[in-house]
Design a protein around this motif. Structure first.
Motif, PDB file in Angstrom:
ATOM      1  N   ASN A  54      32.323  29.741 -13.018  1.00  0.00           N
ATOM      2  CA  ASN A  54      31.073  30.097 -13.696  1.00  0.00           C
ATOM      3  C   ASN A  54      30.350  31.204 -12.928  1.00  0.00           C
ATOM      4  O   ASN A  54      30.734  31.584 -11.820  1.00  0.00           O
ATOM      5  N   THR A  63      37.998  23.677 -21.652  1.00  0.00           N
ATOM      6  CA  THR A  63      36.685  23.587 -21.021  1.00  0.00           C
ATOM      7  C   THR A  63      35.594  24.042 -21.978  1.00  0.00           C
ATOM      8  O   THR A  63      35.852  24.708 -22.977  1.00  0.00           O
ATOM      9  N   THR A 110      30.080  26.806 -18.120  1.00  0.00           N
ATOM     10  CA  THR A 110      30.083  25.617 -17.272  1.00  0.00           C
ATOM     11  C   THR A 110      31.066  25.814 -16.128  1.00  0.00           C
ATOM     12  O   THR A 110      31.944  26.670 -16.181  1.00  0.00           O
ATOM     13  N   LYS A 111      30.942  25.006 -15.091  1.00  0.00           N
ATOM     14  CA  LYS A 111      31.947  24.943 -14.030  1.00  0.00           C
ATOM     15  C   LYS A 111      32.982  23.905 -14.417  1.00  0.00           C
ATOM     16  O   LYS A 111      32.646  22.841 -14.941  1.00  0.00           O
TER      17      LYS A 111
END
Length: 550
Positions: A254, A486, A490-491
């Motif tokens: 991110n 994912t 976001t991470k």
């Protein structure tokens, strides 16, 4: 009482070719075509609408004058590309977005013109040529649009709308052109049947409409389309997952802020990916995650050149040593000329640092974003031209020997180009990787790229992955299914066992040949229509001369 003479029955006049759609309904059809194609593509993914969109545009442009055909096609293209490519305005502003969208719409205009030009062939064979000719036209349009101008821009191909459709399996036999042909041919079947059934035309829905016309033709057409696009593809074998596997981790670190500002946070972006990898190493030691054989970071994960900056090199080395696996780093490499840079995938080996022999430099930089063609002219349009550095293009395919496996690396938009991906597979790639950075775009653009990755996985029979700085990232199997996807902005760290492919699909072996064949046949069809048009004109002129003589 006067008897009336019997009225002789009138001879049935054979129906002539269908008349063109009236202009106002044709405009509505063109707008509907563009909207249908837009909704067929990610992030909407309503794939059947791709067939409807092509069919609507074909009906709107058939038997029209060439200028009208171009205008209707251009209108459909504008309705599609302006919203589809809106993400390009986030970083570059409205003008480049407008220019790119308009340029792409021109190709749709040419498709509408070509459909109108083929009228003699389509009329002569009473709709039987609609499926093949429409399929050939759309493959040809995409072949040209993928290459010109400035290397082309393949966004919005019909094939990229079919990631959730059974027709995706055709990619294993003829690549993206085969999928596009199947979709457009199905649309041609719909258009051909529709034009042969004038009572179905929506602008003629008035009292007295003949609803007793036989349903045989449309029912047969729909059954053929369903078989060709739904039943047949499911019976086609694709991919091979019988080989060995290796465990691969993808790290989505991110960025502090979306937009161009991420470039001002180079160190923070690098730190995010280092920290996420160190956290993965802790999870591996704790038994929460399997030990990866390879870790892949996204494009621009190190915009600080680690070959010239010791701090950046030390951070990456610490991450590689901790995880105990090589890391593919997305790095921006500086050159001796401050204006020139390279966008690279660089293999970083634990205990040894960067391996200069295993490095891929992006072969297809994006014009007007990563390099500036016609810079002196572009300055007349925008004063931000000099903000664009000159990204040097690589010359070798991205075939990287990481030790555990041979990786086929492509960077960002390169996944849209057939030959760049294929070169990695013919060069020995066992797994495909797409490193990308979507921090200057949005989730819609990321999902559009993921659809391309899904097609490539099926096309070449290779497990694939897409890794982005901000998302969307994930793994794709040889059937086009996405795993461990994912979220956006976001991470995330994802780990998965990936099969190492070795065999080659028919599409990989054939390469560009199916596309060349389609273009050649389309040119032949256009030439055949020219001959018929010329013959018809000469016959008309000859008839006029005889009438004057009488």
């Amino acid at each position: 009482m006067t008897l009336q003479p019997p009225v002789a029955p009138q001879a049935r006049v054979p129906a002539g070719p269908p008349a063109p759609v009236p202009l106002r309904p044709a405009l509505i059809l063109s707008v509907a075509a563009g909207l249908a194609l837009l909704l067929a593509l990610p992030p909407f993914d309503l794939w059947p609408l791709a067939i409807a969109g092509v069919a609507l545009l074909a009906v709107a442009t058939h038997r029209r004058r060439l200028r009208a055909g171009f205008g209707l096609g251009f209108l459909a293209g504008a309705v599609l590309f302006y919203p589809l490519l809106h993400w390009t305005s986030f970083a570059a502003g409205w003008l480049p977005w407008a220019l790119l969208s308009t340029a792409e719409a021109v190709f749709f205009g040419l498709t509408g013109l070509a459909t109108a030009w083929l009228r003699p062939l389509l009329d002569r064979y009473r709709g039987l040529l609609w499926p093949p000719l429409l399929g050939l036209l759309w493959v040809t349009q995409e072949a040209v649009r993928d290459r010109a101008p400035f290397g082309g821009f393949p966004w919005g191909r019909l094939a990229f709308s079919q990631a959730d459709a059974p027709a995706l399996r055709f990619a294993a036999y003829g690549g993206a052109p085969a999928v596009t042909f199947a979709v457009a041919a199905a649309a041609g079947a719909l258009a051909g049947v529709y034009l042969l059934l004038p009572s179905w035309r929506f602008w003629q829905i008035v009292p007295g409409l003949n609803w007793r016309r036989p349903w045989r033709e449309p029912v047969i057409a729909l059954l053929v389309i369903a078989f060709a696009l739904v039943i047949l593809p499911r019976a086609l074998p694709v991919g091979d997952e019988s080989g060995p596997t290796k465990t691969v981790a993808i790290v989505q670190g991110n960025v502090p802020r979306l937009g161009l500002e991420f470039n001002e946070q180079r160190r923070a972006v690098l730190d995010n990916h280092v920290k996420a990898t160190l956290a993965l190493a802790d999870d591996v030691k704790a038994g929460k995650q399997p030990q990866p054989d390879l870790v892949v970071w996204p494009e621009n994960s190190s915009d600080i050149d680690p070959l010239r900056n010791q701090d950046a090199a030390s951070e990456i080395s610490a991450a590689a040593d901790a995880i105990g696996a090589p890391i593919l780093v997305g790095a921006v490499l500086r050159t001796n000329n401050p204006a020139d840079i390279k966008n690279a995938g660089l293999l970083w080996v634990p205990g040894a640092g960067p391996d200069p022999t295993q490095q891929y430099v992006k072969r297809h930089p994006v014009p007007f974003a990563e390099y500036m063609p016609l810079r002196s002219i572009a300055k007349l349009v925008s004063d931000k031209v000099d903000l664009v550095k000159n990204m040097l293009a690589g010359t070798e395919p991205g075939v990287l020997k990481t030790g555990p496996l041979t990786l086929g690396d492509v960077i960002c938009f390169e996944v849209a180009y057939d030959s760049i991906v294929r070169d990695t597979v013919t060069g020995g790639a066992q797994v495909l990787a797409v490193q990308t950075n979507n921090a200057t775009f949005n989730a819609a653009e990321a999902k559009q790229q993921m659809a391309m990755v899904r097609l490539r996985a099926v096309e070449h029979g290779r497990d694939s992955l897409m890794i982005s700085t901000v998302g969307v990232s994930g793994f794709v199997d040889v059937y086009g299914n996405v795993h461990k996807e994912t979220g956006f902005n976001t991470k995330a760290v994802k780990v998965r066992a990936m099969h190492l492919g070795s065999s080659r699909t028919l599409a990989t072996r054939l390469g560009v040949l199916p596309e060349i064949a389609a273009v050649a046949l389309a040119v032949a069809a256009l030439a055949g229509a020219f001959v018929l048009r010329r013959g018809r004109r000469e016959k008309t002129d000859d008839g006029a001369e005889k009438a004057e003589a009488r």
